[in-house]
Design a protein around this motif. Structure first.
Motif, PDB file in Angstrom:
ATOM      1  N   ALA A  36      34.466  43.056  36.026  1.00  0.00           N
ATOM      2  CA  ALA A  36      34.271  43.853  37.242  1.00  0.00           C
ATOM      3  C   ALA A  36      33.471  43.071  38.281  1.00  0.00           C
ATOM      4  CB  ALA A  36      33.581  45.171  36.918  1.00  0.00           C
ATOM      5  N   ASP A  37      32.446  42.337  37.822  1.00  0.00           N
ATOM      6  CA  ASP A  37      31.667  41.501  38.749  1.00  0.00           C
ATOM      7  C   ASP A  37      32.569  40.461  39.425  1.00  0.00           C
ATOM      8  OD1 ASP A  37      29.255  42.765  38.028  1.00  0.00           O
ATOM      9  OD2 ASP A  37      28.823  41.283  36.460  1.00  0.00           O
ATOM     10  N   ILE A  38      33.413  39.831  38.620  1.00  0.00           N
ATOM     11  CA  ILE A  38      34.295  38.776  39.142  1.00  0.00           C
ATOM     12  C   ILE A  38      35.306  39.360  40.122  1.00  0.00           C
ATOM     13  CG2 ILE A  38      36.024  37.018  38.543  1.00  0.00           C
ATOM     14  CD1 ILE A  38      34.551  36.866  35.751  1.00  0.00           C
ATOM     15  N   THR A  39      35.943  40.469  39.744  1.00  0.00           N
ATOM     16  CA  THR A  39      36.968  41.063  40.615  1.00  0.00           C
ATOM     17  C   THR A  39      36.357  41.611  41.902  1.00  0.00           C
ATOM     18  OG1 THR A  39      36.885  43.157  39.395  1.00  0.00           O
ATOM     19  CG2 THR A  39      38.585  41.565  38.747  1.00  0.00           C
ATOM     20  N   ASN A  40      35.153  42.177  41.811  1.00  0.00           N
ATOM     21  CA  ASN A  40      34.470  42.645  43.024  1.00  0.00           C
ATOM     22  C   ASN A  40      34.175  41.478  43.956  1.00  0.00           C
ATOM     23  OD1 ASN A  40      34.506  45.312  42.204  1.00  0.00           O
ATOM     24  ND2 ASN A  40      32.437  45.251  41.338  1.00  0.00           N
ATOM     25  N   GLY A  41      33.693  40.368  43.388  1.00  0.00           N
ATOM     26  CA  GLY A  41      33.384  39.190  44.192  1.00  0.00           C
ATOM     27  C   GLY A  41      34.624  38.575  44.827  1.00  0.00           C
ATOM     28  N   ALA A  42      35.744  38.637  44.114  1.00  0.00           N
ATOM     29  CA  ALA A  42      36.997  38.067  44.626  1.00  0.00           C
ATOM     30  C   ALA A  42      37.766  39.064  45.483  1.00  0.00           C
ATOM     31  CB  ALA A  42      37.873  37.615  43.463  1.00  0.00           C
ATOM     32  N   GLN A  43      37.324  40.298  45.480  1.00  0.00           N
ATOM     33  CA  GLN A  43      37.981  41.392  46.200  1.00  0.00           C
ATOM     34  C   GLN A  43      39.438  41.570  45.761  1.00  0.00           C
ATOM     35  OE1 GLN A  43      37.247  40.561  50.373  1.00  0.00           O
ATOM     36  NE2 GLN A  43      35.167  41.377  50.220  1.00  0.00           N
ATOM     37  N   VAL A  44      39.612  41.594  44.423  1.00  0.00           N
ATOM     38  CA  VAL A  44      40.920  41.871  43.829  1.00  0.00           C
ATOM     39  C   VAL A  44      40.725  42.927  42.744  1.00  0.00           C
ATOM     40  CG1 VAL A  44      41.805  39.543  44.288  1.00  0.00           C
ATOM     41  CG2 VAL A  44      40.739  40.036  42.081  1.00  0.00           C
ATOM     42  N   ASN A  45      41.824  43.511  42.294  1.00  0.00           N
ATOM     43  CA  ASN A  45      41.691  44.503  41.232  1.00  0.00           C
ATOM     44  C   ASN A  45      41.732  43.840  39.858  1.00  0.00           C
ATOM     45  OD1 ASN A  45      44.422  44.239  40.385  1.00  0.00           O
ATOM     46  ND2 ASN A  45      45.077  45.649  41.993  1.00  0.00           N
TER      47      ASN A  45
END
Length: 192
Positions: A36-45
């Motif tokens: 979730a941290d990674i996807t939030n940072g990348a702005q992807v689901n």
């Protein structure tokens, strides 16, 4: 989960995931980073993340593999040759590699150190196998490649970790002399 088809080209989305991960490793320990941290940072689901990687460990492997190969390629200028200059360049590549993560969170770096070492040793061995191809027999190569790779890695790692007062060029020269086999010149600083 099924086997993913490996797409070797870098897509913008994959680069966003990598950038987000690198930013997170600079802020917090690897063990505490979530998908979730990674996807939030990348702005992807989340599904987009899993379309590229199975988990954060695979993402880390991808980054490390690419980085280890790239730093050796850069330092050796793509020339595969077993000589003193290229041994020096390999040690300097290890120095660069261990500085590259630029991780402010030291605990995070320490937790990644075994993976970094494993990937760099693998790339060093691949390079050395190719460079010694027409010089040594297969049995000699299998013996020396592992030893040389470990000497090269350890020299670069000692410098990058601050365990020596020698500058990195001096560390690289001393390690190359050790591998070249002229031990009498190591302490004198002479060259072959």
């Amino acid at each position: 989960m099924g086997t993913k088809v490996r797409n070797i080209r870098m897509t913008p989305t994959k680069q966003f995931l990598i950038n987000a991960f690198v930013n997170l490793v600079n802020e917090k320990d690897f063990d505490k980073i979530s998908i979730a941290d990674i996807t939030n940072g990348a702005q992807v689901n989340r599904a987009t993340f899993y379309a590229h990687f199975n988990d954060k460990y695979e993402l880390l492997d991808y980054i490390i593999n690419d980085s280890a190969a790239a730093v050796i390629e850069k330092r050796t200028l793509g020339v595969v040759k077993f000589d003193q200059n290229n041994i020096v360049q390999l040690v300097l590549a290890v120095c660069d590699f261990h500085q590259q993560p630029n991780i402010q969170c030291r605990r995070s770096y320490l937790s990644l150190a075994p993976q970094l070492k494993e990937k760099m040793l693998m790339e060093l061995k691949n390079y050395l196998l190719r460079s010694l191809d027409n010089i040594l027999s297969d049995s000699e190569k299998s013996f020396y490649v592992s030893i040389y790779a470990n000497i090269i890695h350890e020299a670069g790692y000692l410098w990058a970790s601050g365990y020596t007062t020698f500058d990195k060029e001096e560390v690289a020269k001393k390690a190359s002399l050790l591998i070249a086999g002229d031990h009498s010149k190591i302490s004198e600083g002479e060259w072959l």
